[in-house]
Design a protein around this motif. Sequence first.
Motif: not given
Length: 335
Positions: A6-14
């Motif tokens: 996964l790319s760019r998986l950040t906490a704000s986009k979970l």
Amino acid sequence: MTTISLSRLTASKLDLAARCSWPFHPDRAWPKQASSAATTGRQVHRFCEDMINGKEPDLTGCEADAIRIWDASKSGVARALGGAHWSAEVAYALTPGGECVELARGEHRDYSAAPPGSICGTLDANAFDGGVAHVIDWEASASAFGGYKDPVSRNLQLKFAAFVTAGSFGVSRAKMTIAKLRPHGVILESCELGSFELAEIGEQLDELRADASRNIDKPRPGWWCAGKFCPVAGQCPAVGEAMSEAAKSAGHIVPASDLTAKITSSSDAGGLFLRLKLAEQGVKQRKADLKTFADENGPFPTSAGKVYGKKMRTRKPSTRSIAGGEYAWFGEFKP
């Protein structure tokens, strides 16, 4: 079967990734996004960071909304921080192996140093006090009520923050808090976690990452495309199909692939511009149909705790608070 990281998986986009992982394919090109609301939020966050670091916030040139929120909230922020030793804007990576790694601070939200496949996030504030890992998420809004935000007990972004903070400090207790900064002051919502809850969060994040990797090539359209601010909706074939259907309702045949194709030339840009105008015409007509329906039948629920349509003036006054109504709506309508 090949596993794609996964790319760019950040906490704000979970929350988005839990419903559709198509945007997190390494081949997706994310555009830069900015808005006045985002600017206001960033400025208020910076004021909170300055307070944590013992500095007087510099309000020069800041948005009027940001200054208004800060004037009403700064005493509440100080109370929320209490006497613990806090750190601000700390970046972490949760690696595929479950290791909690603190990242060196670089450019804003720069996670390039994180191991591939990591879930990354920058915590607004965290601390270790009395054997407990503390995390706070500042949520600023110029509106008295703000937008919908998941309750603290099931907020994935805060769960990530609590898990990595507890892991980095080597403790089995955590407290996570949403601090809602408003023009009238601060509203705090907190939840405490023990070892059992933290272990559950770790399993939940592992399962989310594994499921997202398996379905990374499968767009899954839904209310979350807009409600969770998908950054690449304009490239999504499912969105292209929706726009194609909208154009069809206005009498135009526009293939979905034409609406999401990559722009490589002036000719491509001109063709897309024309096709989008056709789709916009269809959207305009369908919105008029929605307004007619709402006028005749009353407001209807959409997403993110909102309704569409004029307020029904003949309805008896509700005894629910706005926030209570949001939470009731979430339980009734959201998947």
